[in-house]
Scaffold this motif. Structure first.
Motif, PDB file in Angstrom:
ATOM      1  N   ASP A 194      -0.409   4.251   2.460  1.00 48.06           N
ATOM      2  CA  ASP A 194      -0.630   5.695   2.585  1.00 48.06           C
ATOM      3  C   ASP A 194      -1.077   6.091   3.986  1.00 48.06           C
ATOM      4  OD1 ASP A 194       0.173   6.333   0.084  1.00 48.06           O
ATOM      5  OD2 ASP A 194      -1.822   6.713  -0.743  1.00 48.06           O
ATOM      6  N   LEU A 195      -1.972   5.304   4.573  1.00 48.69           N
ATOM      7  CA  LEU A 195      -2.503   5.662   5.891  1.00 48.69           C
ATOM      8  C   LEU A 195      -1.431   5.532   6.966  1.00 48.69           C
ATOM      9  CD1 LEU A 195      -5.973   3.898   5.704  1.00 48.69           C
ATOM     10  CD2 LEU A 195      -5.506   6.328   5.450  1.00 48.69           C
ATOM     11  N   ILE A 196      -0.718   4.401   6.994  1.00 47.23           N
ATOM     12  CA  ILE A 196       0.282   4.166   8.022  1.00 47.23           C
ATOM     13  C   ILE A 196       1.453   5.122   7.882  1.00 47.23           C
ATOM     14  CG2 ILE A 196       1.875   2.454   8.973  1.00 47.23           C
ATOM     15  CD1 ILE A 196      -1.112   1.950   9.495  1.00 47.23           C
ATOM     16  N   GLU A 197       1.925   5.329   6.670  1.00 44.94           N
ATOM     17  CA  GLU A 197       3.063   6.226   6.457  1.00 44.94           C
ATOM     18  C   GLU A 197       2.699   7.671   6.776  1.00 44.94           C
ATOM     19  OE1 GLU A 197       6.629   5.509   4.894  1.00 44.94           O
ATOM     20  OE2 GLU A 197       5.845   4.303   6.507  1.00 44.94           O
ATOM     21  N   SER A 198       1.492   8.095   6.443  1.00 48.69           N
ATOM     22  CA  SER A 198       1.071   9.468   6.748  1.00 48.69           C
ATOM     23  C   SER A 198       1.014   9.700   8.246  1.00 48.69           C
ATOM     24  CB  SER A 198      -0.296   9.757   6.118  1.00 48.69           C
ATOM     25  OG  SER A 198      -0.227   9.699   4.713  1.00 48.69           O
ATOM     26  N   GLU A 199       0.490   8.713   8.984  1.00 50.24           N
ATOM     27  CA  GLU A 199       0.434   8.847  10.440  1.00 50.24           C
ATOM     28  C   GLU A 199       1.837   8.946  11.031  1.00 50.24           C
ATOM     29  OE1 GLU A 199      -2.455   6.463  12.755  1.00 50.24           O
ATOM     30  OE2 GLU A 199      -0.697   5.784  13.877  1.00 50.24           O
ATOM     31  N   ARG A 200       2.764   8.136  10.514  1.00 51.78           N
ATOM     32  CA  ARG A 200       4.146   8.186  11.013  1.00 51.78           C
ATOM     33  C   ARG A 200       4.787   9.537  10.704  1.00 51.78           C
ATOM     34  NH1 ARG A 200       9.009   7.589   8.801  1.00 51.78           N
ATOM     35  NH2 ARG A 200       8.130   7.015   6.783  1.00 51.78           N
TER      36      ARG A 200
END
Length: 607
Positions: free
Chosen positions: A140-146
């Protein structure tokens, strides 16, 4: 609480930054030092240099980071409840995502921010895949940042877990974004002919992520002296990731009215995607010349089209609760109904095309810089995408079957660079005869970044092949610009089989003028064409081009890169007004990544 969170998270951001090695500065230190010394003089030249040039060192994040490795840092927080989400949005000019203490320090930056409406925190929150008071899922964190970073009106983004306030069952998260100046435009006017063009666009209207774009051309030497085009887009309606698009184009030889609602597989864990689109098109179609023709021959085509598709991603089971498999099996179905009002030949008929596909996708992302941008963080897609498509076209005159398949693979490493390959094939089958077939091949290599101080160099090599098999006579390929040779323009040079190779060396300089970064490049292009279903494109000498140019780009502004190129064309076709040397301007990059996001089922394209 927010200020304390900012301070803690800012310390984490700065800890990830790399300090520029003083030894590497020797290559360009003398140039920068001399310019800076001149800017400190109390002369007109000194004042101009101080106002225009930026001598602050760029605090760059380490490149070549694997998003999957970054994700492992947060694995200990998987399935913890999100207790608090703090969001800070930064204006376009004078602020730094790596140092929130920085602020605008001159009139130009402050004035630019006054004219800009900053992105609302609610729009940022709508892009996040995690919610307050809900468990934090893997990725969730990495995909949201992308997703934030790939938003057109956002330059860069950071999402950080506040480790000091984290407990065994809950987390506090800090989200930091930096805008671009979303209002842009361009125009041109010829004193000799009176022709002109005005274009305006706003990528973040009132900070609500609405995109508006319009173009008006006047005093044209065409049947009608004016042309107009307008586009309106609303992203992520009601936190559903559904995008609405409206287009209106009224040109002399092309007219379009279209409405669309679409949702992509925007994240690696998205389950559903689809779209509904209705369009009305009128176009002019270039027909093949006969031996007796002395000029180019065109035919009119007009049709209405309704297009609907739906996709479902299935995730294989994972027995590791802290990590989700990136592989997805994807099923898709699509129906396209086309009704022609005007046709240039008998090969066009009213029809309904029904397609179904199954695919397997593995995708992940690396983070790097100086790939296509000028220092901003870029997400590099790698993985594998394989799909098989089948369908049936029911027409007023004939019916036929469609079969197609495609395979794409990409790898990335900080020591060897980026390597992408794709192969695809599609064809219709009618009465045991295979027709309108196309074999499509593509390979792209981007070298690792070479550095001499703040001077950075990359090499790009692109190879493409499009082989038409039993195509209709009016279906022909060009080698103009993005289709083969940049700067080349001819409506006479056409064929059914095309192979092209493009090379470029791009040198990023440390020079900055009013925020515009400068890059220079050299290039070489070659393209082969042949006509006929059995002829080889390598029988004749290739068309070629060689050139040099420079690019200017301000990452804080919405308009595209400004590029000027001088090209040399040693071989030109007969009956053309092209010259051996050509100076031209471009606003789009020649190379791009191919994402491994599964898209709608479709027919192999021939263009």
């Amino acid at each position: 609480m927010l200020l304390a969170s900012v301070g803690v998270c800012q310390a984490q951001v700065q800890s990830d930054s790399t300090q520029v090695d003083s030894v590497k500065q020797s290559f360009d230190a003398s140039i920068i030092a001399n310019l800076k010394q001149m800017s400190e003089r109390k002369t007109i030249v000194g004042k101009v240099l101080k106002a225009l040039l930026d001598f602050d060192p760029v605090n760059e994040e380490a490149y070549g980071q694997n998003a999957e490795l970054i994700h492992k840092e947060y694995e200990k927080h998987n399935y913890k409840v999100v207790r608090r989400i703090d969001i800070m949005t930064l204006d376009a000019f004078g602020y730094s995502i790596n140092d929130t203490s920085k602020a605008p320090d001159n009139f130009f930056k402050k004035a630019g921010n006054v004219l800009h409406v900053k992105t609302g925190r609610g729009e940022v929150r709508n892009k996040l895949l995690f919610r307050k008071n809900e468990p934090l899922k893997p990725l969730d964190l990495i995909e949201s940042e992308r997703l934030l970073r790939q938003t057109k009106h956002i330059l860069d983004a950071r999402i950080i877990v506040n480790e000091e306030t984290t407990t065994n069952d809950s987390v506090d998260i800090f989200v930091l974004t930096k805008d671009i100046f979303s209002l842009g435009g361009s125009g041109s006017y010829s004193l000799s002919s009176g022709k002109g063009r005005v274009s305006l666009r706003e990528l973040n209207f009132l900070g609500q992520a609405h995109q508006v774009q319009g173009t008006y051309k006047f005093n044209l030497d065409r049947p009608r002296p004016w042309e107009v085009a307008g586009f309106y887009t609303v992203e992520n309606i009601g936190r559903t990731y559904v995008t609405a698009d409206v287009a209106y184009v009224n040109e002399n030889y092309y007219k379009e009215k279209s409405l669309a609602l679409s949702r992509t597989f925007f994240s690696t864990n998205t389950k559903y995607a689809g779209a509904v689109k209705a369009s009305w098109i009128e176009d002019r179609f270039q027909l093949p010349n006969t031996p007796g023709d002395t000029t180019l021959v065109y035919g009119d085509i007009g049709y209405t089209r309704q297009d609907v598709w739906l996709g479902r991603a299935l995730q294989p089971k994972s027995y590791n609760l802290g990590y989700e498999s990136r592989g997805r099996i994807i099923l898709g179905a699509r129906v396209i109904n086309t009704n022609y009002k005007t046709t240039p030949t008998d090969n066009f008929q009213d029809n309904t095309l029904m397609l179904g596909s199954v695919g397997y996708s593995i995708r992940k992302y690396y983070k790097d810089r100086y790939i296509f941008g000028f220092g901003r963080t870029e997400d590099i897609p790698v993985g594998t995408l394989f799909s098989i498509t089948g369908g049936y076209q029911e027409g007023d005159i004939w019916d036929r079957t469609y079969l197609g398949t495609s395979l794409s693979v990409a790898k990335y490493g900080s020591h060897f660079g980026y390597l992408f390959g794709r192969a695809g094939y599609g064809t219709y089958i009618r009465d045991d005869r295979w027709e309108q077939g196309v074999l499509d091949l593509e390979g792209l290599y981007i070298s690792k970044l070479s550095e001499w101080g703040n001077w950075k160099l990359r090499h790009y090599l692109l190879g493409r092949g499009t082989i038409g098999i039993n195509r209709y006579p009016e279906e022909l390929l060009f080698i103009n610009d993005e289709s083969g040779i940049r700067g080349f323009r001819s409506d006479i040079v056409r064929g059914t089989r095309r192979v092209s190779v493009n090379y470029e060396a791009n040198l990023y300089t440390p020079l900055s003028l009013l925020g515009f970064r400068l890059a220079t490049f050299i290039f070489a292009d070659a393209a082969w064409l042949s006509t006929g279903n059995k002829s080889s494109p390598f029988r004749d000498k290739p068309y070629r081009s060689y050139g040099i140019g420079f690019r200017l780009r301000n990452e804080f502004l919405s308009f595209s890169t400004i590029q000027f190129t001088l090209g040399y064309y040693p071989q030109l076709p007969l009956n053309t007004n092209m010259q051996d040397f050509k100076l031209f301007k471009s606003s789009s990059q020649y190379y791009d990544f191919r994402d491994f996001q599964f898209t709608r089922p479709g027919v192999a394209e021939f263009y």
